[in-house]
Design a protein around this motif. Structure first.
Motif, PDB file in Angstrom:
ATOM      1  N   HIS A   4       0.774  -1.108   0.163  1.00 53.42           N
ATOM      2  CA  HIS A   4      -0.069  -0.001   0.024  1.00 53.42           C
ATOM      3  C   HIS A   4       0.963   1.410  -0.035  1.00 53.42           C
ATOM      4  O   HIS A   4       1.082   2.024   0.963  1.00 53.42           O
ATOM      5  CB  HIS A   4      -0.847  -0.098   1.211  1.00 53.42           C
ATOM      6  N   HIS A   7      -0.419   4.736   1.488  1.00 48.66           N
ATOM      7  CA  HIS A   7      -0.621   4.908   3.138  1.00 48.66           C
ATOM      8  C   HIS A   7       0.264   5.676   3.571  1.00 48.66           C
ATOM      9  O   HIS A   7       1.534   5.538   3.523  1.00 48.66           O
ATOM     10  CB  HIS A   7      -0.618   3.632   3.507  1.00 48.66           C
ATOM     11  N   GLY A   8      -0.345   6.660   4.513  1.00 48.38           N
ATOM     12  CA  GLY A   8       0.385   7.512   5.488  1.00 48.38           C
ATOM     13  C   GLY A   8       0.374   6.953   6.870  1.00 48.38           C
ATOM     14  O   GLY A   8       0.031   5.557   6.967  1.00 48.38           O
ATOM     15  N   ALA A  10      -1.432   7.594   9.447  1.00 47.23           N
ATOM     16  CA  ALA A  10      -2.838   7.276   9.964  1.00 47.23           C
ATOM     17  C   ALA A  10      -3.503   6.238   8.755  1.00 47.23           C
ATOM     18  O   ALA A  10      -3.914   5.247   9.824  1.00 47.23           O
ATOM     19  CB  ALA A  10      -3.467   8.578   9.584  1.00 47.23           C
ATOM     20  N   GLU A  11      -3.029   6.040   7.916  1.00 46.78           N
ATOM     21  CA  GLU A  11      -3.974   4.706   7.254  1.00 46.78           C
ATOM     22  C   GLU A  11      -3.242   3.535   7.472  1.00 46.78           C
ATOM     23  O   GLU A  11      -3.813   2.567   7.809  1.00 46.78           O
ATOM     24  CB  GLU A  11      -3.613   4.985   5.664  1.00 46.78           C
ATOM     25  N   LEU A  12      -1.889   3.549   7.794  1.00 50.02           N
ATOM     26  CA  LEU A  12      -1.129   2.234   8.089  1.00 50.02           C
ATOM     27  C   LEU A  12      -1.721   1.901   9.614  1.00 50.02           C
ATOM     28  O   LEU A  12      -2.145   0.432   9.948  1.00 50.02           O
ATOM     29  CB  LEU A  12       0.219   2.534   8.278  1.00 50.02           C
ATOM     30  N   THR A  14      -4.612   2.572  10.884  1.00 51.67           N
ATOM     31  CA  THR A  14      -6.149   1.886  10.535  1.00 51.67           C
ATOM     32  C   THR A  14      -6.052   0.584   9.827  1.00 51.67           C
ATOM     33  O   THR A  14      -6.687  -0.212  10.596  1.00 51.67           O
ATOM     34  CB  THR A  14      -6.716   3.034   9.799  1.00 51.67           C
ATOM     35  N   HIS A  15      -5.258   0.568   9.169  1.00 55.97           N
ATOM     36  CA  HIS A  15      -4.901  -0.852   8.301  1.00 55.97           C
ATOM     37  C   HIS A  15      -4.632  -2.026   9.126  1.00 55.97           C
ATOM     38  O   HIS A  15      -5.109  -3.123   9.139  1.00 55.97           O
ATOM     39  CB  HIS A  15      -4.231  -0.693   7.125  1.00 55.97           C
ATOM     40  N   GLU A  20      -0.938   5.404  16.118  1.00 57.12           N
ATOM     41  CA  GLU A  20       0.094   6.154  15.683  1.00 57.12           C
ATOM     42  C   GLU A  20       1.437   5.903  16.073  1.00 57.12           C
ATOM     43  O   GLU A  20       2.264   5.911  15.506  1.00 57.12           O
ATOM     44  CB  GLU A  20      -0.406   7.517  15.324  1.00 57.12           C
ATOM     45  N   PRO A  43       1.895  11.663   1.346  1.00 54.83           N
ATOM     46  CA  PRO A  43       1.669  11.605   2.595  1.00 54.83           C
ATOM     47  C   PRO A  43       2.621  10.503   3.319  1.00 54.83           C
ATOM     48  O   PRO A  43       2.696  10.199   4.356  1.00 54.83           O
ATOM     49  CB  PRO A  43       0.248  10.842   2.626  1.00 54.83           C
ATOM     50  N   GLN A  44       3.540  10.034   2.443  1.00 59.56           N
ATOM     51  CA  GLN A  44       4.504   9.004   3.179  1.00 59.56           C
ATOM     52  C   GLN A  44       5.891   9.474   2.955  1.00 59.56           C
ATOM     53  O   GLN A  44       6.542   9.430   1.904  1.00 59.56           O
ATOM     54  CB  GLN A  44       4.331   7.680   2.222  1.00 59.56           C
TER      55      GLN A  44
END
Length: 316
Positions: A4, A7-8, A10-12, A14-15, A20, A43-44
């Motif tokens: 992914h 993904h930043g 936050a997304e990591l 959540t995933h 955080e 974002p990464q």
């Protein structure tokens, strides 16, 4: 991050179902392992590196560190050699010399007989080389027998590998009479005999004992060598005790093989240090490489350090 790439943090989080701070801590660890590289964007801000490339770089870095440590060890050995040479020079110029140089096998054997016969209370010996030859055992028996009859305490350290040689094992068992003891270790630093805590016989060259030996009688030098003996003796296994394995399933001999691999030694040196045949040494190395999942000796050493099978701090 590889699957992914958009993904930043936050997304990591959540995933993966993590918070955080945990993600950021993991990113820091991956960066230290050279598996992340700054991307300069959002974002990464960190870009994942192919594990094959990143881990290869990590292994190369570890190998460079081990090489540096090995150089430090060699420098220390050279410093010790210089100190001993200086001490020898001082002894030769003193009114009462405390070093006797014995050149050749015959001179050493003759002095060994004299030392064994004159010993009053204790003989402490390191016996590297693994299985002893029938001739060596036959020559040693009358001297050891006479010492035991006089009440001399014999403390002998052999290599673990003698446990696989019936003749040497039987002789070591015979030695364990009265106050005499035999213990074994995976490897020994050199051949040595300390007599009555007053004199010590050492080879001129630890890799070639046939060149001759030196007999030291200075109290400070002998005290240091006796301290070395006591340190190894305390960690050695009594002859009748089983050879234990640690929680990783490694025997002491296998731990020594890994240490020698990390130090960069070749098969012939490993076999000589363990007192086994080159064929046996190669079999031990191959088995450990398979257990580590390593494709090369270099990778096996690096993986052994990375997994904590070898303590890198003990190599310095």
């Amino acid at each position: 991050m590889l699957h992914h790439p958009g993904h930043g943090v936050a997304e990591l989080a959540t995933h993966l179902g993590l918070d955080e701070p945990a993600i950021r801590a993991a990113l820091d660890t991956l960066a230290r392992l050279s598996l992340l590289h700054p991307s300069g964007g959002e974002p990464q801000p960190l870009r994942p590196i192919s594990p094959e490339i990143g881990l290869t770089a990590l292994l190369a870095e570890r190998q460079a560190e081990l090489t540096r440590r090995q150089l430090e060890i060699e420098e220390s050995r050279a410093a010790v050699a210089l100190l001993l040479a200086d001490q020898a020079g001082r002894c030769q110029s003193a009114a009462e010399p405390s070093m006797e140089r014995l050149v050749g096998v015959d001179a050493v054997r003759g002095r060994l007989v004299e030392l064994a016969r004159s010993c009053r209370s204790e003989l402490c010996a390191f016996m590297p080389g693994g299985a002893q030859t029938p001739a060596s055992l036959a020559a040693s028996r009358p001297l050891d027998e006479a010492s035991i009859r006089r009440g001399v305490r014999l403390r002998t350290v052999y290599l673990d590998s003698i446990r696989n040689d019936p003749a040497t094992l039987a002789y070591a068992g015979w030695l364990c009479q009265g106050s005499s003891e035999v213990r074994t270790v995976p490897a020994l630093p050199l051949r040595m005999l300390v007599v009555d805590r007053e004199r010590a016989l050492l080879p001129i060259d630890s890799e070639s004992s046939g060149l001759g030996a030196v007999l030291l009688s200075g109290s400070g030098v002998v005290a240091g060598l006796l301290a070395l003996f006591e340190s190894i003796w305390s960690a050695a296994a009594p002859l009748g005790a089983p050879r234990p394995r640690d929680d990783r399933g490694l025997s002491r001999q296998e731990e020594q093989v890994l240490t020698l691999l990390v130090e960069g030694h070749i098969d012939e040196v490993i076999a000589r240090r363990l007192g086994v045949s080159v064929r046996t040494g190669r079999r031990l190395t191959a088995d450990l490489m398979q257990r580590l999942g390593a494709r090369s000796r270099f990778q096996a050493g690096a993986l052994a350090v990375a997994r904590g099978w070898v303590d890198a701090d003990r190599l310095a």
